[in-house]
Design a protein around this motif. Structure first.
Motif, PDB file in Angstrom:
ATOM      1  N   VAL A  29       9.888  -1.478   4.127  1.00  0.00           N
ATOM      2  CA  VAL A  29      10.958  -1.697   5.107  1.00  0.00           C
ATOM      3  C   VAL A  29      12.169  -0.828   4.759  1.00  0.00           C
ATOM      4  CG1 VAL A  29      12.562  -3.403   6.061  1.00  0.00           C
ATOM      5  CG2 VAL A  29      10.153  -4.006   5.741  1.00  0.00           C
ATOM      6  N   ARG A  30      12.529  -0.758   3.478  1.00  0.00           N
ATOM      7  CA  ARG A  30      13.638   0.104   3.044  1.00  0.00           C
ATOM      8  C   ARG A  30      13.386   1.546   3.474  1.00  0.00           C
ATOM      9  NH1 ARG A  30      13.484   2.223  -2.864  1.00  0.00           N
ATOM     10  NH2 ARG A  30      11.793   3.290  -1.773  1.00  0.00           N
ATOM     11  N   ASP A  31      12.177   2.049   3.216  1.00  0.00           N
ATOM     12  CA  ASP A  31      11.867   3.436   3.568  1.00  0.00           C
ATOM     13  C   ASP A  31      11.863   3.642   5.079  1.00  0.00           C
ATOM     14  OD1 ASP A  31      11.761   4.163   0.924  1.00  0.00           O
ATOM     15  OD2 ASP A  31       9.588   4.438   0.854  1.00  0.00           O
ATOM     16  N   ALA A  32      11.394   2.651   5.825  1.00  0.00           N
ATOM     17  CA  ALA A  32      11.427   2.754   7.292  1.00  0.00           C
ATOM     18  C   ALA A  32      12.871   2.821   7.780  1.00  0.00           C
ATOM     19  CB  ALA A  32      10.691   1.567   7.922  1.00  0.00           C
ATOM     20  N   MET A  33      13.765   2.081   7.126  1.00  0.00           N
ATOM     21  CA  MET A  33      15.189   2.141   7.493  1.00  0.00           C
ATOM     22  C   MET A  33      15.794   3.502   7.154  1.00  0.00           C
ATOM     23  SD  MET A  33      16.647  -1.634   6.793  1.00  0.00           S
ATOM     24  CE  MET A  33      15.931  -3.016   7.690  1.00  0.00           C
ATOM     25  N   ARG A  34      15.196   4.202   6.220  1.00  0.00           N
ATOM     26  CA  ARG A  34      15.655   5.555   5.860  1.00  0.00           C
ATOM     27  C   ARG A  34      15.015   6.619   6.738  1.00  0.00           C
ATOM     28  NH1 ARG A  34      15.406   5.167  -0.775  1.00  0.00           N
ATOM     29  NH2 ARG A  34      17.197   3.784  -0.988  1.00  0.00           N
ATOM     30  N   GLN A  43       3.458   6.585   1.392  1.00  0.00           N
ATOM     31  CA  GLN A  43       2.611   6.729   0.204  1.00  0.00           C
ATOM     32  C   GLN A  43       3.259   7.645  -0.816  1.00  0.00           C
ATOM     33  OE1 GLN A  43      -0.145   8.730  -1.392  1.00  0.00           O
ATOM     34  NE2 GLN A  43      -0.510   6.827  -2.504  1.00  0.00           N
ATOM     35  N   ARG A  44       3.810   8.740  -0.351  1.00  0.00           N
ATOM     36  CA  ARG A  44       4.479   9.699  -1.239  1.00  0.00           C
ATOM     37  C   ARG A  44       5.724   9.070  -1.874  1.00  0.00           C
ATOM     38  NH1 ARG A  44       6.131  13.251   2.287  1.00  0.00           N
ATOM     39  NH2 ARG A  44       4.005  13.733   2.833  1.00  0.00           N
ATOM     40  N   SER A  45       6.501   8.376  -1.092  1.00  0.00           N
ATOM     41  CA  SER A  45       7.743   7.769  -1.581  1.00  0.00           C
ATOM     42  C   SER A  45       7.478   6.657  -2.594  1.00  0.00           C
ATOM     43  CB  SER A  45       8.550   7.204  -0.414  1.00  0.00           C
ATOM     44  OG  SER A  45       9.640   6.435  -0.880  1.00  0.00           O
ATOM     45  N   LEU A  46       6.498   5.811  -2.286  1.00  0.00           N
ATOM     46  CA  LEU A  46       6.260   4.612  -3.092  1.00  0.00           C
ATOM     47  C   LEU A  46       5.249   4.810  -4.211  1.00  0.00           C
ATOM     48  CD1 LEU A  46       6.107   2.082  -0.131  1.00  0.00           C
ATOM     49  CD2 LEU A  46       8.057   2.536  -1.642  1.00  0.00           C
ATOM     50  N   GLY A  47       4.344   5.746  -4.023  1.00  0.00           N
ATOM     51  CA  GLY A  47       3.280   5.912  -5.005  1.00  0.00           C
ATOM     52  C   GLY A  47       2.301   4.755  -5.000  1.00  0.00           C
ATOM     53  N   LEU A  53      -0.983  -0.121   0.382  1.00  0.00           N
ATOM     54  CA  LEU A  53      -0.077   0.302   1.447  1.00  0.00           C
ATOM     55  C   LEU A  53      -0.657  -0.040   2.812  1.00  0.00           C
ATOM     56  CD1 LEU A  53       2.485   1.690   2.383  1.00  0.00           C
ATOM     57  CD2 LEU A  53       1.304   3.892   2.121  1.00  0.00           C
ATOM     58  N   SER A  54      -1.925   0.220   3.000  1.00  0.00           N
ATOM     59  CA  SER A  54      -2.577  -0.074   4.274  1.00  0.00           C
ATOM     60  C   SER A  54      -2.503  -1.571   4.599  1.00  0.00           C
ATOM     61  CB  SER A  54      -4.037   0.390   4.231  1.00  0.00           C
ATOM     62  OG  SER A  54      -4.676   0.082   5.436  1.00  0.00           O
ATOM     63  N   THR A  55      -2.779  -2.405   3.611  1.00  0.00           N
ATOM     64  CA  THR A  55      -2.725  -3.855   3.814  1.00  0.00           C
ATOM     65  C   THR A  55      -1.316  -4.299   4.176  1.00  0.00           C
ATOM     66  OG1 THR A  55      -4.558  -4.215   2.293  1.00  0.00           O
ATOM     67  CG2 THR A  55      -3.100  -6.093   2.689  1.00  0.00           C
ATOM     68  N   ARG A  56      -0.310  -3.798   3.464  1.00  0.00           N
ATOM     69  CA  ARG A  56       1.078  -4.195   3.731  1.00  0.00           C
ATOM     70  C   ARG A  56       1.523  -3.724   5.111  1.00  0.00           C
ATOM     71  NH1 ARG A  56      -0.506  -5.802  -0.529  1.00  0.00           N
ATOM     72  NH2 ARG A  56       0.752  -6.667  -2.198  1.00  0.00           N
ATOM     73  N   LEU A  57       1.166  -2.502   5.486  1.00  0.00           N
ATOM     74  CA  LEU A  57       1.540  -2.004   6.811  1.00  0.00           C
ATOM     75  C   LEU A  57       0.888  -2.840   7.913  1.00  0.00           C
ATOM     76  CD1 LEU A  57       1.412   1.843   6.184  1.00  0.00           C
ATOM     77  CD2 LEU A  57       3.457   0.508   6.774  1.00  0.00           C
ATOM     78  N   LYS A  58      -0.376  -3.180   7.751  1.00  0.00           N
ATOM     79  CA  LYS A  58      -1.065  -4.010   8.750  1.00  0.00           C
ATOM     80  C   LYS A  58      -0.389  -5.362   8.892  1.00  0.00           C
ATOM     81  CE  LYS A  58      -5.589  -1.881   8.332  1.00  0.00           C
ATOM     82  NZ  LYS A  58      -6.916  -1.957   7.729  1.00  0.00           N
TER      83      LYS A  58
END
Length: 148
Positions: A29-34, A43-47, A53-58
């Motif tokens: 959410v932080r990165d989406a706000m950025r 994926q690049r930002s968070l590693g 990542l796929s599970t959290r986005l879904k």
């Protein structure tokens, strides 16, 4: 250890943490706000591992915090965009960041700062206010817990 679900508790804090309480979710959410919108950017930002990542986005899409849109550049990709519900998390992230910069950094240590885009000045510390505008301290607040 099996995770306890808190979705039926009368506590709004517990219900919120049940949904957004893991750190990957809040960092997405932080990165989406950025301004990040692509899976590869997150994926690049968070590693984060792709499966995590796929599970959290879904989950964020299913819960209405993010929505999936065709890529803004017209490519075959899809963009993850914050909804109104997702944007409403900004004060929580600001408060968390302000707490972190106050208590988790040494004097003079480099720290990300949030600024007002128009004035280029740092944000004021978030404060809790009563309906009449009074600034509240912890001792001024109590919870009314419903009988279940």
């Amino acid at each position: 250890m099996k995770r306890t679900r808190l979705e039926n508790t009368p506590c709004p804090t517990a219900r919120a943490l049940d949904l957004i309480g893991d750190w990957w979710t809040l960092l997405i959410v932080r990165d989406a706000m950025r301004g990040m919108t692509r899976f590869s950017e997150f994926q690049r930002s968070l590693g984060a591992a792709k499966n995590i990542l796929s599970t959290r986005l879904k989950t964020l899409v299913a819960e209405g915090i993010l929505k999936v849109e065709p890529a803004a550049d017209g490519s075959a990709y899809q963009d993850y965009v914050l909804t109104e519900k997702g944007l409403a998390l900004q004060p929580i992230l600001v408060a968390l960041g302000q707490w972190g910069s106050e208590y988790l950094f040494e004097e003079g240590e480099a720290c990300t700062r949030l600024i007002d885009t128009q004035s280029r000045q740092p944000l004021r510390q978030i404060e809790l206010q009563a309906q009449d505008g009074r600034i509240l301290q912890s001792r001024d607040i109590t919870a009314i817990i419903p009988e279940v």
